[in-house]
Structure formats: structure tokens, C-alpha cells
Design an enzyme around this catalytic site. Structure first.
Site, short mmCIF file in Angstrom:
data_model
loop_
_atom_site.label_atom_id
_atom_site.label_comp_id
_atom_site.label_asym_id
_atom_site.label_seq_id
_atom_site.Cartn_x
_atom_site.Cartn_y
_atom_site.Cartn_z
CB SER A 145 19.97 -61.79 21.55
OG SER A 145 18.67 -62.17 21.96
CE1 TYR A 158 18.25 -61.01 16.57
CE2 TYR A 158 17.64 -62.46 18.39
CZ TYR A 158 18.04 -61.22 17.93
OH TYR A 158 18.25 -60.20 18.82
P1 NDP Z 1 15.86 -51.58 16.11
O1 NDP Z 1 15.36 -52.24 14.88
O2 NDP Z 1 14.90 -50.92 17.00
O3 NDP Z 1 17.06 -50.59 15.73
C1 NDP Z 1 18.10 -51.09 14.92
C2 NDP Z 1 19.06 -50.01 14.52
O4 NDP Z 1 20.05 -50.58 13.65
C3 NDP Z 1 18.39 -48.91 13.71
O5 NDP Z 1 19.11 -47.72 13.90
C4 NDP Z 1 18.54 -49.42 12.28
O6 NDP Z 1 18.44 -48.36 11.33
C5 NDP Z 1 19.94 -50.02 12.35
N1 NDP Z 1 20.17 -51.08 11.36
C6 NDP Z 1 19.43 -52.19 11.13
N2 NDP Z 1 19.94 -52.89 10.12
C7 NDP Z 1 21.04 -52.21 9.69
C8 NDP Z 1 21.98 -52.42 8.64
N3 NDP Z 1 21.91 -53.47 7.82
N4 NDP Z 1 22.97 -51.51 8.48
C9 NDP Z 1 23.06 -50.44 9.30
N5 NDP Z 1 22.20 -50.19 10.29
C10 NDP Z 1 21.19 -51.06 10.48
O7 NDP Z 1 16.61 -52.76 16.93
P2 NDP Z 1 17.02 -52.86 18.48
O8 NDP Z 1 17.49 -51.57 18.99
O9 NDP Z 1 15.95 -53.59 19.18
O10 NDP Z 1 18.24 -53.89 18.34
C11 NDP Z 1 19.61 -53.50 18.36
C12 NDP Z 1 20.44 -54.74 18.62
O11 NDP Z 1 20.04 -55.32 19.86
C13 NDP Z 1 20.28 -55.84 17.55
O12 NDP Z 1 21.53 -56.43 17.30
C14 NDP Z 1 19.33 -56.81 18.23
O13 NDP Z 1 19.50 -58.13 17.74
C15 NDP Z 1 19.76 -56.69 19.68
N6 NDP Z 1 18.75 -57.13 20.64
C16 NDP Z 1 17.55 -56.49 20.77
C17 NDP Z 1 16.62 -56.94 21.69
C18 NDP Z 1 15.30 -56.27 21.90
O14 NDP Z 1 14.46 -56.82 22.64
N7 NDP Z 1 15.03 -55.12 21.33
C19 NDP Z 1 16.89 -58.11 22.53
C20 NDP Z 1 18.17 -58.71 22.32
C21 NDP Z 1 19.06 -58.23 21.40
P3 NDP Z 1 17.98 -48.63 9.79
O15 NDP Z 1 16.78 -49.51 9.87
O16 NDP Z 1 17.73 -47.28 9.21
O17 NDP Z 1 19.16 -49.30 9.14
#
Ligand code: NDP
Length: 256
Positions: A145, A158
Site C-alpha cells: 500500500s 496497517y
Molecule cells: P477487500 O476487503 O475489498 O477484499 C479483501 C479480500 O481478502 C476478500 O476476498 C476477503 O474475503 C479476503 N480476506 C480478508 N481477510 C482474509 C483472511 N484473513 N483470510 C483470507 N482471506 C481474507 O480489500 P481490498 O481488495 O481493498 O484489499 C486487498 C489488498 O489490497 C489488501 O492487502 C489491502 O491492504 C490492499 N490495498 C487496498 C487498497 C484500497 O484502496 N482498496 C489500497 C492499498 C492497498 P473474506 O472477507 O471473506 O475473508
């Protein structure tokens, strides 16, 4: 060899049921990879699987909470049996945030963010190493990020997980170059996903997204991260390793 294809590659993408992970899963599969993904919520995973079946994409999925050591081991065993012990691509995408000030962070909050965002990525990389090596051409991509480079309010732990991930990228790239495993990281700016929207719900209005100091004047779409992830896994990028690629519409260009 087509340098712009993932034909025949095998991939494991964590957190593929929503957001950035879902876009990465689809992009890799469209480019010819066989993809396995995971998430915690079975129903959302099933919904995504139905969607992928309708698109005729070669994608499988299983439930896994990446913050659990045993579940990570089970996930890698699953990937190993699906792909006959050979993995070309590991995308450490699963991650989350808590919007709390440093003084409000409790011991459990700290452990939750560290195990979900950082320990999972480190341990899954360790577990994947023999499979990546066996494939002959391995790639790891961490989804970091811009919060790993610059400070934002309410994201101290984070930001710490992501800053550490950026350093891990360089160390693993160095250690595993001899095994022909490239290790890179993508640092997204604001990307429209359920995670980002939950932050703006908490802060009243999604209009805030339009006002984040992004020179391109908008938040990004998940596919704008997915295309970069796919590029980093293709033969086209075979000389890139140990890098953190910022994909943020210019947001941090004026902040370093
Ligand atoms: P979302 O919350 O929209 O999606 C996250 C995904 O990961 C879901 O499929 C969720 O499914 C899964 N997930 C979350 N926790 C776990 C866990 N403990 N085990 C397995 N699966 C998990 O997040 P984003 O798509 O926004 O983020 C994805 C990545 O991108 C993250 O690492 C985030 O830090 C990074 N990021 C995002 C930004 C943004 O603006 N959106 C900016 C910078 C970085 P479920 O909840 O069912 O487990």
C-alpha cells in the site's frame, strides 16, 4: 515463448472473493493461468465461483483464514495437490485495515493486523518456496500500500505491516534469485473496493474519495492493480525483482 501471456502458468491468489484480489484472479485466468484462490466467507466465495464458471475461467477456490498458521499450511497443501507440486505465481493479496488511532489500538487489534497482513504473507511465501522453485519460473507479488511509504491518519499498524512488506520484498528477492523466483510488490493508492468503501462509510461520504489529492482526479479500479500484477508475473517482466511498484494515480508523487 509469448512474453505477454500466462498460458499454462499456475497461480495461488489469497483473498480473491472481492476487491483487488477478485480482479487479479480474473486477469490471471483470462491470460491463461490456472488459478486457486481463498477467502474466509464461503458464501461470497461460492458467488464468485459461479461468476467465474459463467465466464468459463479456470479458477478453483477454498475457504482459508490466512491469519491462521494451520489454515495456511492446509491451503498450500491444496495448491500443491491441484498443481502437482509446481506453482509459478503466489499473490499475497489478502489483507485488511482497522481505522483506529494508535492510542486506541488494543493488543488483539495489533495481533489481528500483523497476522492477517504480514505474518500470512511471510509464511505463505516460505510454504510456497519449494513449489515455486520446482516450477522453474516462480513469481511472488505482495499487495502492499502507499500507506507503507507515507503516513495516513488512523492506520499506524496497517502502515507498519505494509512498510515491512516492502522490505520483505527486497530480502526475499535477494535470497531466492538463485532459485529463479522473482519477488515484487505493488503499492496501490485508493482503489474502489469494499475495504475502501467501508472507510468512507465510516467517514460519512464516498465523495471524500474524489478529494484525496490524487493528481489523476479519481480513485482507481481493481483492474488497474490486476493488470500490473499480471505483468509482473509474465516473461515480459523477467528482469524485474525486489521492486515496489506504486500504482496510485500520482498520489504520492509530490509527497516523497
Ligand atoms: P477487500 O476487503 O475489498 O477484499 C479483501 C479480500 O481478502 C476478500 O476476498 C476477503 O474475503 C479476503 N480476506 C480478508 N481477510 C482474509 C483472511 N484473513 N483470510 C483470507 N482471506 C481474507 O480489500 P481490498 O481488495 O481493498 O484489499 C486487498 C489488498 O489490497 C489488501 O492487502 C489491502 O491492504 C490492499 N490495498 C487496498 C487498497 C484500497 O484502496 N482498496 C489500497 C492499498 C492497498 P473474506 O472477507 O471473506 O475473508
Amino acid at each position: 515463448e509469448n512474453r505477454w501471456s500466462l498460458h499454462g502458468a499456475t497461480a495461488l491468489v489469497t483473498g480473491g472473493s472481492k476487491g483487488i484480489g477478485q480482479a487479479i484472479v480474473e486477469e490471471l485466468a483470462r491470460l491463461g493461468a490456472k488459478v486457486h484462490t481463498c477467502a474466509r466467507n464461503q458464501q461470497e466465495l461460492d458467488k464468485a465461483l459461479l461468476h467465474w464458471q459463467s465466464l468459463k475461467l479456470d479458477i478453483t477456490a477454498s475457504v482459508c483464514d490466512v491469519s491462521s498458521r494451520t489454515e495456511r499450511e492446509e491451503l498450500m497443501e491444496k495448491a500443491s495437490s491441484l498443481f502437482q507440486g509446481k506453482l509459478n505465481i503466489l499473490i499475497n493479496n489478502a489483507g485488511t485495515s482497522l481505522y483506529k488511532t494508535a492510542l486506541d489500538i488494543k493488543e488483539e487489534d495489533y495481533k489481528f493486523l500483523m497476522s492477517t497482513n504480514l505474518e500470512s504473507a511471510f509464511h505463505l511465501s516460505q510454504l510456497a518456496h519449494p513449489l515455486l522453485k520446482a516450477s522453474g519460473e516462480g513469481n511472488i507479488v505482495f499487495i502492499s500500500s502507499v500507506g507503507g511509504f507515507v503516513g495516513f491518519p488512523v492506520s499506524s499498524v496497517y502502515g507498519t505491516t505494509k512498510g515491512a512488506m516492502n522490505q520483505l520484498t527486497r530480502n526475499l528477492a535477494l535470497e531466492w534469485a538463485k532459485d529463479n523466483i522473482q519477488v515484487n510488490s505493488i503499492a496501490p493508492g485508493p482503489i474502489i473496493t469494499p475495504l475502501l468503501l467501508s472507510y468512507f462509510d465510516a467517514k460519512d461520504s464516498i465523495r471524500n474519495v474524489e478529494n484525496m489529492g490524487v493528481p489523476l482526479g479519481r480513485a482507481g479500479e481493481p483492474v488497474e492493480i490486476a493488470t500490473v500484477a499480471a505483468f509482473l508475473c509474465m516473461p515480459a517482466s523477467s528482469y524485474i525483482t525486489g521492486q515496489v511498484i506504486v500504482v496510485d494515480g500520482g498520489m504520492t508523487a509530490c509527497r516523497f
